[in-house]
Design a protein around this motif. Sequence first.
Motif, PDB file in Angstrom:
ATOM      1  N   ALA A  67      -6.713  -2.883 -10.030  1.00 37.24           N
ATOM      2  CA  ALA A  67      -7.330  -4.209  -9.915  1.00 37.24           C
ATOM      3  C   ALA A  67      -7.762  -4.676 -11.294  1.00 37.24           C
ATOM      4  O   ALA A  67      -8.103  -3.869 -12.167  1.00 37.24           O
ATOM      5  CB  ALA A  67      -8.527  -4.170  -8.975  1.00 37.24           C
ATOM      6  N   THR A  83      -5.049  -7.903  -7.731  1.00 30.45           N
ATOM      7  CA  THR A  83      -4.604  -6.544  -7.467  1.00 30.45           C
ATOM      8  C   THR A  83      -3.171  -6.398  -7.944  1.00 30.45           C
ATOM      9  O   THR A  83      -2.385  -7.344  -7.871  1.00 30.45           O
ATOM     10  CB  THR A  83      -4.684  -6.207  -5.970  1.00 30.45           C
ATOM     11  OG1 THR A  83      -3.952  -7.185  -5.216  1.00 30.45           O
ATOM     12  CG2 THR A  83      -6.131  -6.187  -5.499  1.00 30.45           C
ATOM     13  N   LEU A  89       0.816  -1.198   0.000  1.00 30.31           N
ATOM     14  CA  LEU A  89       0.000   0.000   0.000  1.00 30.31           C
ATOM     15  C   LEU A  89       0.852   1.250   0.000  1.00 30.31           C
ATOM     16  O   LEU A  89       1.960   1.285   0.508  1.00 30.31           O
ATOM     17  CB  LEU A  89      -0.883   0.031   1.256  1.00 30.31           C
ATOM     18  CG  LEU A  89      -1.744  -1.200   1.454  1.00 30.31           C
ATOM     19  CD1 LEU A  89      -2.390  -1.130   2.815  1.00 30.31           C
ATOM     20  CD2 LEU A  89      -2.776  -1.299   0.378  1.00 30.31           C
ATOM     21  N   HIS A 143      -4.079   7.334  -0.605  1.00 33.09           N
ATOM     22  CA  HIS A 143      -4.760   6.159  -1.149  1.00 33.09           C
ATOM     23  C   HIS A 143      -3.746   5.114  -1.581  1.00 33.09           C
ATOM     24  O   HIS A 143      -2.572   5.427  -1.837  1.00 33.09           O
ATOM     25  CB  HIS A 143      -5.650   6.548  -2.330  1.00 33.09           C
ATOM     26  CG  HIS A 143      -4.905   7.188  -3.467  1.00 33.09           C
ATOM     27  ND1 HIS A 143      -4.368   6.461  -4.505  1.00 33.09           N
ATOM     28  CD2 HIS A 143      -4.587   8.486  -3.715  1.00 33.09           C
ATOM     29  CE1 HIS A 143      -3.771   7.289  -5.349  1.00 33.09           C
ATOM     30  NE2 HIS A 143      -3.882   8.519  -4.890  1.00 33.09           N
ATOM     31  N   PRO A 144      -4.167   3.857  -1.687  1.00 30.43           N
ATOM     32  CA  PRO A 144      -3.253   2.799  -2.121  1.00 30.43           C
ATOM     33  C   PRO A 144      -2.783   3.026  -3.555  1.00 30.43           C
ATOM     34  O   PRO A 144      -3.560   3.447  -4.415  1.00 30.43           O
ATOM     35  CB  PRO A 144      -4.110   1.523  -2.027  1.00 30.43           C
ATOM     36  CG  PRO A 144      -5.197   1.875  -1.073  1.00 30.43           C
ATOM     37  CD  PRO A 144      -5.485   3.325  -1.303  1.00 30.43           C
ATOM     38  N   TYR A 177     -11.095  -1.052  -1.124  1.00 36.42           N
ATOM     39  CA  TYR A 177     -10.117   0.002  -1.404  1.00 36.42           C
ATOM     40  C   TYR A 177     -10.445   1.187  -0.494  1.00 36.42           C
ATOM     41  O   TYR A 177     -11.485   1.820  -0.630  1.00 36.42           O
ATOM     42  CB  TYR A 177     -10.222   0.412  -2.869  1.00 36.42           C
ATOM     43  CG  TYR A 177      -9.181   1.392  -3.361  1.00 36.42           C
ATOM     44  CD1 TYR A 177      -8.094   0.956  -4.128  1.00 36.42           C
ATOM     45  CD2 TYR A 177      -9.303   2.750  -3.117  1.00 36.42           C
ATOM     46  CE1 TYR A 177      -7.165   1.857  -4.620  1.00 36.42           C
ATOM     47  CE2 TYR A 177      -8.369   3.657  -3.599  1.00 36.42           C
ATOM     48  CZ  TYR A 177      -7.300   3.203  -4.345  1.00 36.42           C
ATOM     49  OH  TYR A 177      -6.373   4.097  -4.840  1.00 36.42           O
ATOM     50  N   HIS A 178      -9.538   1.480   0.452  1.00 42.46           N
ATOM     51  CA  HIS A 178      -9.822   2.483   1.468  1.00 42.46           C
ATOM     52  C   HIS A 178      -8.833   3.647   1.359  1.00 42.46           C
ATOM     53  O   HIS A 178      -7.617   3.458   1.482  1.00 42.46           O
ATOM     54  CB  HIS A 178      -9.741   1.858   2.858  1.00 42.46           C
ATOM     55  CG  HIS A 178     -10.648   0.671   3.022  1.00 42.46           C
ATOM     56  ND1 HIS A 178     -12.015   0.775   3.021  1.00 42.46           N
ATOM     57  CD2 HIS A 178     -10.373  -0.647   3.174  1.00 42.46           C
ATOM     58  CE1 HIS A 178     -12.557  -0.406   3.165  1.00 42.46           C
ATOM     59  NE2 HIS A 178     -11.586  -1.304   3.259  1.00 42.46           N
ATOM     60  N   THR A 219      -5.867   1.112   2.935  1.00 41.40           N
ATOM     61  CA  THR A 219      -5.501  -0.229   2.490  1.00 41.40           C
ATOM     62  C   THR A 219      -6.262  -0.607   1.223  1.00 41.40           C
ATOM     63  O   THR A 219      -7.287  -0.006   0.903  1.00 41.40           O
ATOM     64  CB  THR A 219      -5.824  -1.288   3.568  1.00 41.40           C
ATOM     65  OG1 THR A 219      -7.235  -1.278   3.816  1.00 41.40           O
ATOM     66  CG2 THR A 219      -5.087  -1.012   4.864  1.00 41.40           C
ATOM     67  N   PHE A 220      -5.735  -1.598   0.522  1.00 43.06           N
ATOM     68  CA  PHE A 220      -6.470  -2.233  -0.565  1.00 43.06           C
ATOM     69  C   PHE A 220      -6.452  -3.723  -0.277  1.00 43.06           C
ATOM     70  O   PHE A 220      -5.478  -4.413  -0.551  1.00 43.06           O
ATOM     71  CB  PHE A 220      -5.813  -1.929  -1.914  1.00 43.06           C
ATOM     72  CG  PHE A 220      -6.659  -2.324  -3.105  1.00 43.06           C
ATOM     73  CD1 PHE A 220      -7.953  -2.787  -2.953  1.00 43.06           C
ATOM     74  CD2 PHE A 220      -6.143  -2.225  -4.391  1.00 43.06           C
ATOM     75  CE1 PHE A 220      -8.730  -3.143  -4.047  1.00 43.06           C
ATOM     76  CE2 PHE A 220      -6.906  -2.571  -5.487  1.00 43.06           C
ATOM     77  CZ  PHE A 220      -8.204  -3.031  -5.320  1.00 43.06           C
ATOM     78  N   ASP A 221      -7.533  -4.206   0.282  1.00 41.79           N
ATOM     79  CA  ASP A 221      -7.610  -5.588   0.730  1.00 41.79           C
ATOM     80  C   ASP A 221      -8.992  -6.141   0.369  1.00 41.79           C
ATOM     81  O   ASP A 221      -9.898  -6.162   1.197  1.00 41.79           O
ATOM     82  CB  ASP A 221      -7.374  -5.656   2.237  1.00 41.79           C
ATOM     83  CG  ASP A 221      -7.167  -7.085   2.715  1.00 41.79           C
ATOM     84  OD1 ASP A 221      -7.045  -7.984   1.868  1.00 41.79           O
ATOM     85  OD2 ASP A 221      -7.132  -7.292   3.941  1.00 41.79           O
ATOM     86  N   PRO A 222      -9.175  -6.578  -0.889  1.00 42.77           N
ATOM     87  CA  PRO A 222     -10.501  -7.035  -1.320  1.00 42.77           C
ATOM     88  C   PRO A 222     -11.007  -8.195  -0.473  1.00 42.77           C
ATOM     89  O   PRO A 222     -10.266  -9.147  -0.225  1.00 42.77           O
ATOM     90  CB  PRO A 222     -10.257  -7.490  -2.774  1.00 42.77           C
ATOM     91  CG  PRO A 222      -9.032  -6.759  -3.204  1.00 42.77           C
ATOM     92  CD  PRO A 222      -8.183  -6.659  -1.972  1.00 42.77           C
ATOM     93  N   LEU A 251     -15.742   1.699  -3.895  1.00 45.47           N
ATOM     94  CA  LEU A 251     -14.480   1.439  -3.204  1.00 45.47           C
ATOM     95  C   LEU A 251     -14.674   0.485  -2.024  1.00 45.47           C
ATOM     96  O   LEU A 251     -13.834  -0.390  -1.784  1.00 45.47           O
ATOM     97  CB  LEU A 251     -13.853   2.748  -2.735  1.00 45.47           C
ATOM     98  CG  LEU A 251     -13.500   3.760  -3.837  1.00 45.47           C
ATOM     99  CD1 LEU A 251     -12.778   4.962  -3.239  1.00 45.47           C
ATOM    100  CD2 LEU A 251     -12.655   3.121  -4.927  1.00 45.47           C
TER     101      LEU A 251
END
Length: 257
Positions: free
Chosen positions: A165, A176, A6, A160-161, A147-148, A30-33, A142
Amino acid sequence: MRRAVLLIAMAIWPEMACAGLTEEQINRVTFDPPAGAHVPMALQFEDLGGHNVSVGSAIAGRPTLLIPADFTCRQICGPALTIANSALQQTELAAGRDYSVVVVGIDPHDTIDDARRFTAGQLGGAGTSVLTGSRESINALLDAIGYHAAPDSSDDAMAHPAAFATLAPDGRVVRTLSSLALQPTDLRLALLEAGRGQIGGLSGRIALLCYGFDAVHGIYTRRITAMLQISGAATVAVLAGFIGLMLLRRRRRGAQV
Protein backbone atom coordinates in the motif's frame (compact mmCIF):
# COMPACT_ATOMS: atom_id res chain seq x y z
CA MET A 1 -7.39 -4.21 -3.57
CA ARG A 2 -10.20 -6.69 -3.49
CA ARG A 3 -10.40 -10.44 -3.67
CA ALA A 4 -9.46 -10.59 -7.35
CA VAL A 5 -5.91 -9.40 -6.60
CA LEU A 6 -5.40 -11.36 -3.42
CA LEU A 7 -3.06 -14.16 -2.64
CA ILE A 8 -1.22 -14.69 -5.89
CA ALA A 9 0.57 -17.32 -3.87
CA MET A 10 -2.52 -19.48 -3.88
CA ALA A 11 -2.47 -19.64 -7.66
CA ILE A 12 1.23 -20.49 -7.72
CA TRP A 13 1.52 -22.80 -4.74
CA PRO A 14 -2.10 -23.86 -3.99
CA GLU A 15 -1.14 -26.95 -2.06
CA MET A 16 1.07 -24.87 0.24
CA ALA A 17 -1.25 -21.91 0.65
CA CYS A 18 -4.21 -24.09 1.58
CA ALA A 19 -2.32 -26.76 3.54
CA GLY A 20 -3.93 -26.30 6.94
CA LEU A 21 -6.63 -23.72 6.26
CA THR A 22 -10.29 -24.17 5.53
CA GLU A 23 -11.99 -22.58 2.54
CA GLU A 24 -13.77 -20.20 4.89
CA GLN A 25 -10.44 -19.04 6.35
CA ILE A 26 -8.95 -18.58 2.89
CA ASN A 27 -11.94 -16.51 1.81
CA ARG A 28 -11.27 -14.10 4.67
CA VAL A 29 -7.73 -13.42 3.43
CA THR A 30 -8.28 -10.07 1.74
CA PHE A 31 -6.83 -6.61 1.34
CA ASP A 32 -9.79 -4.28 1.10
CA PRO A 33 -9.13 -0.91 2.79
CA PRO A 34 -12.28 0.71 4.17
CA ALA A 35 -13.19 4.21 3.07
CA GLY A 36 -10.89 6.75 4.70
CA ALA A 37 -8.51 4.07 6.00
CA HIS A 38 -5.58 5.43 8.04
CA VAL A 39 -2.73 3.67 9.77
CA PRO A 40 -2.73 4.40 13.54
CA MET A 41 0.22 6.80 13.75
CA ALA A 42 0.82 6.28 17.50
CA LEU A 43 1.16 2.48 17.31
CA GLN A 44 4.48 1.27 18.71
CA PHE A 45 6.78 -1.27 17.04
CA GLU A 46 10.44 -2.25 17.38
CA ASP A 47 13.05 -1.50 14.71
CA LEU A 48 16.13 -3.51 13.77
CA GLY A 49 18.14 -1.73 16.45
CA GLY A 50 15.71 -2.80 19.15
CA HIS A 51 14.33 0.71 19.61
CA ASN A 52 10.67 1.54 20.06
CA VAL A 53 9.35 3.33 16.97
CA SER A 54 5.88 4.71 16.29
CA VAL A 55 4.29 4.29 12.89
CA GLY A 56 4.16 8.07 12.58
CA SER A 57 7.90 8.47 13.15
CA ALA A 58 8.62 5.73 10.61
CA ILE A 59 6.50 7.54 7.99
CA ALA A 60 8.27 10.78 8.97
CA GLY A 61 5.89 13.08 7.11
CA ARG A 62 6.62 11.58 3.70
CA PRO A 63 4.59 9.52 1.22
CA THR A 64 5.27 5.93 2.16
CA LEU A 65 5.38 2.47 0.68
CA LEU A 66 3.96 0.14 3.34
CA ILE A 67 5.08 -3.47 2.93
CA PRO A 68 3.36 -6.05 5.17
CA ALA A 69 5.59 -9.13 5.21
CA ASP A 70 6.05 -12.49 6.86
CA PHE A 71 9.76 -12.45 7.75
CA THR A 72 10.01 -16.24 7.79
CA CYS A 73 7.94 -16.79 4.65
CA ARG A 74 9.39 -19.46 2.36
CA GLN A 75 7.27 -18.55 -0.63
CA ILE A 76 6.45 -15.15 -2.14
CA CYS A 77 7.56 -12.58 0.44
CA GLY A 78 11.24 -12.79 -0.51
CA PRO A 79 10.67 -12.37 -4.26
CA ALA A 80 8.12 -9.62 -3.56
CA LEU A 81 10.69 -7.68 -1.52
CA THR A 82 13.23 -8.05 -4.33
CA ILE A 83 10.69 -6.73 -6.83
CA ALA A 84 9.88 -3.78 -4.56
CA ASN A 85 13.55 -2.94 -4.03
CA SER A 86 14.24 -3.04 -7.77
CA ALA A 87 11.18 -0.93 -8.58
CA LEU A 88 12.09 1.68 -5.96
CA GLN A 89 15.60 2.03 -7.40
CA GLN A 90 14.09 2.76 -10.82
CA THR A 91 11.61 5.41 -9.67
CA GLU A 92 14.29 8.17 -9.74
CA LEU A 93 13.06 9.18 -6.28
CA ALA A 94 15.21 9.13 -3.15
CA ALA A 95 14.31 7.28 0.04
CA GLY A 96 14.52 9.55 3.05
CA ARG A 97 13.96 12.63 0.91
CA ASP A 98 11.02 11.88 -1.38
CA TYR A 99 9.44 8.90 0.34
CA SER A 100 9.70 6.43 3.22
CA VAL A 101 9.56 2.64 3.20
CA VAL A 102 7.98 0.83 6.14
CA VAL A 103 8.26 -2.97 6.24
CA VAL A 104 6.04 -4.43 8.96
CA GLY A 105 6.17 -8.02 10.09
CA ILE A 106 2.70 -9.57 10.16
CA ASP A 107 3.66 -12.58 12.31
CA PRO A 108 4.15 -11.68 15.99
CA HIS A 109 6.37 -14.74 16.42
CA ASP A 110 8.99 -13.32 14.04
CA THR A 111 12.05 -11.86 15.78
CA ILE A 112 14.36 -8.96 15.00
CA ASP A 113 16.90 -11.48 13.72
CA ASP A 114 14.27 -12.87 11.35
CA ALA A 115 13.62 -9.32 10.11
CA ARG A 116 17.35 -8.70 9.60
CA ARG A 117 17.77 -11.89 7.58
CA PHE A 118 14.69 -11.13 5.52
CA THR A 119 15.79 -7.63 4.45
CA ALA A 120 19.57 -8.18 4.37
CA GLY A 121 21.16 -6.75 1.23
CA GLN A 122 17.89 -5.34 -0.06
CA LEU A 123 16.16 -2.58 1.88
CA GLY A 124 17.86 -0.36 4.41
CA GLY A 125 19.34 3.04 5.02
CA ALA A 126 17.74 6.47 5.22
CA GLY A 127 13.96 6.55 5.07
CA THR A 128 13.55 2.80 5.60
CA SER A 129 12.09 1.18 8.72
CA VAL A 130 11.81 -2.56 9.27
CA LEU A 131 9.48 -3.22 12.19
CA THR A 132 8.43 -6.11 14.38
CA GLY A 133 5.66 -5.85 16.94
CA SER A 134 3.30 -7.45 19.38
CA ARG A 135 0.19 -9.26 18.27
CA GLU A 136 -1.90 -6.30 19.47
CA SER A 137 0.07 -3.72 17.48
CA ILE A 138 0.15 -5.85 14.35
CA ASN A 139 -3.57 -6.58 14.49
CA ALA A 140 -4.42 -2.92 15.11
CA LEU A 141 -2.38 -1.84 12.08
CA LEU A 142 -3.64 -4.53 9.71
CA ASP A 143 -7.27 -4.14 10.79
CA ALA A 144 -7.07 -0.37 10.23
CA ILE A 145 -6.01 -0.80 6.61
CA GLY A 146 -8.25 -3.78 5.83
CA TYR A 147 -5.39 -6.27 5.44
CA HIS A 148 -6.52 -9.70 6.62
CA ALA A 149 -4.17 -12.66 6.98
CA ALA A 150 -4.71 -16.18 8.31
CA PRO A 151 -2.09 -18.09 10.32
CA ASP A 152 -1.61 -21.75 9.44
CA SER A 153 -0.44 -23.35 12.68
CA SER A 154 0.03 -26.74 11.01
CA ASP A 155 2.82 -25.35 8.81
CA ASP A 156 3.99 -22.31 10.84
CA ALA A 157 2.98 -20.12 7.91
CA MET A 158 0.76 -17.16 7.12
CA ALA A 159 -1.70 -16.95 4.24
CA HIS A 160 -1.82 -13.29 3.32
CA PRO A 161 -2.54 -10.95 0.40
CA ALA A 162 0.34 -10.42 -2.03
CA ALA A 163 0.00 -6.66 -1.92
CA PHE A 164 1.54 -3.40 -0.73
CA ALA A 165 0.00 0.00 0.00
CA THR A 166 1.06 3.60 -0.48
CA LEU A 167 0.30 6.03 2.32
CA ALA A 168 -0.05 9.79 2.39
CA PRO A 169 2.21 11.64 4.87
CA ASP A 170 -0.69 11.70 7.35
CA GLY A 171 -1.01 7.89 7.22
CA ARG A 172 -4.02 7.76 4.92
CA VAL A 173 -4.13 4.72 2.61
CA VAL A 174 -3.96 6.09 -0.94
CA ARG A 175 -3.49 3.06 -3.17
CA THR A 176 -2.96 -0.69 -3.10
CA LEU A 177 -0.45 -2.40 -5.38
CA SER A 178 0.16 -6.01 -6.37
CA SER A 179 3.51 -7.00 -4.91
CA LEU A 180 4.32 -9.49 -7.68
CA ALA A 181 3.27 -7.26 -10.58
CA LEU A 182 4.91 -4.06 -9.38
CA GLN A 183 6.27 -1.82 -12.15
CA PRO A 184 8.65 1.12 -11.47
CA THR A 185 6.44 3.62 -13.31
CA ASP A 186 3.33 2.49 -11.43
CA LEU A 187 5.17 2.72 -8.12
CA ARG A 188 6.57 6.16 -8.92
CA LEU A 189 3.13 7.49 -9.82
CA ALA A 190 1.59 5.89 -6.73
CA LEU A 191 4.17 7.66 -4.54
CA LEU A 192 3.62 10.92 -6.40
CA GLU A 193 -0.10 10.55 -5.88
CA ALA A 194 0.43 9.82 -2.18
CA GLY A 195 2.52 13.00 -1.96
CA ARG A 196 -0.12 14.98 -3.91
CA GLY A 197 2.35 15.49 -6.75
CA GLN A 198 4.69 17.54 -4.59
CA ILE A 199 7.73 15.30 -4.93
CA GLY A 200 9.96 14.67 -7.88
CA GLY A 201 9.68 18.18 -9.33
CA LEU A 202 7.52 19.59 -12.12
CA SER A 203 8.14 16.65 -14.43
CA GLY A 204 6.70 14.35 -11.78
CA ARG A 205 3.53 16.43 -11.49
CA ILE A 206 3.17 16.51 -15.28
CA ALA A 207 3.68 12.73 -15.45
CA LEU A 208 1.01 12.25 -12.81
CA LEU A 209 -1.45 14.10 -15.04
CA CYS A 210 -0.31 12.50 -18.28
CA TYR A 211 -0.13 8.98 -16.90
CA GLY A 212 -3.13 8.95 -14.59
CA PHE A 213 -3.94 5.40 -15.64
CA ASP A 214 -4.16 2.99 -12.74
CA ALA A 215 -2.32 -0.02 -14.12
CA VAL A 216 -3.14 -2.14 -11.09
CA HIS A 217 -6.90 -1.84 -11.39
CA GLY A 218 -7.03 -1.20 -15.14
CA ILE A 219 -8.94 2.07 -14.74
CA TYR A 220 -8.18 5.76 -14.75
CA THR A 221 -8.04 7.58 -11.43
CA ARG A 222 -11.14 9.62 -10.60
CA ARG A 223 -9.43 12.94 -11.26
CA ILE A 224 -8.08 11.81 -14.61
CA THR A 225 -11.44 10.26 -15.52
CA ALA A 226 -13.14 13.59 -14.89
CA MET A 227 -10.53 15.42 -16.95
CA LEU A 228 -10.92 12.96 -19.81
CA GLN A 229 -14.70 13.29 -19.72
CA ILE A 230 -14.48 17.07 -19.81
CA SER A 231 -11.90 17.12 -22.59
CA GLY A 232 -13.89 14.52 -24.53
CA ALA A 233 -17.07 16.57 -24.26
CA ALA A 234 -15.19 19.68 -25.36
CA THR A 235 -13.77 17.83 -28.35
CA VAL A 236 -17.22 16.61 -29.38
CA ALA A 237 -18.59 20.16 -29.04
CA VAL A 238 -15.80 21.60 -31.22
CA LEU A 239 -16.29 18.93 -33.88
CA ALA A 240 -20.06 19.47 -33.86
CA GLY A 241 -19.56 23.20 -34.24
CA PHE A 242 -17.11 22.71 -37.11
CA ILE A 243 -19.46 20.32 -38.93
CA GLY A 244 -22.37 22.71 -38.41
CA LEU A 245 -20.34 25.62 -39.81
CA MET A 246 -19.35 23.59 -42.88
CA LEU A 247 -22.99 22.60 -43.53
CA LEU A 248 -24.11 26.24 -43.16
CA ARG A 249 -21.50 27.42 -45.66
CA ARG A 250 -22.51 24.71 -48.12
CA ARG A 251 -26.17 25.72 -47.89
CA ARG A 252 -25.31 29.38 -48.45
CA ARG A 253 -23.27 28.50 -51.53
CA GLY A 254 -26.15 26.41 -52.88
CA ALA A 255 -28.60 29.27 -52.36
CA GLN A 256 -26.31 31.68 -54.19
CA VAL A 257 -26.12 29.38 -57.20
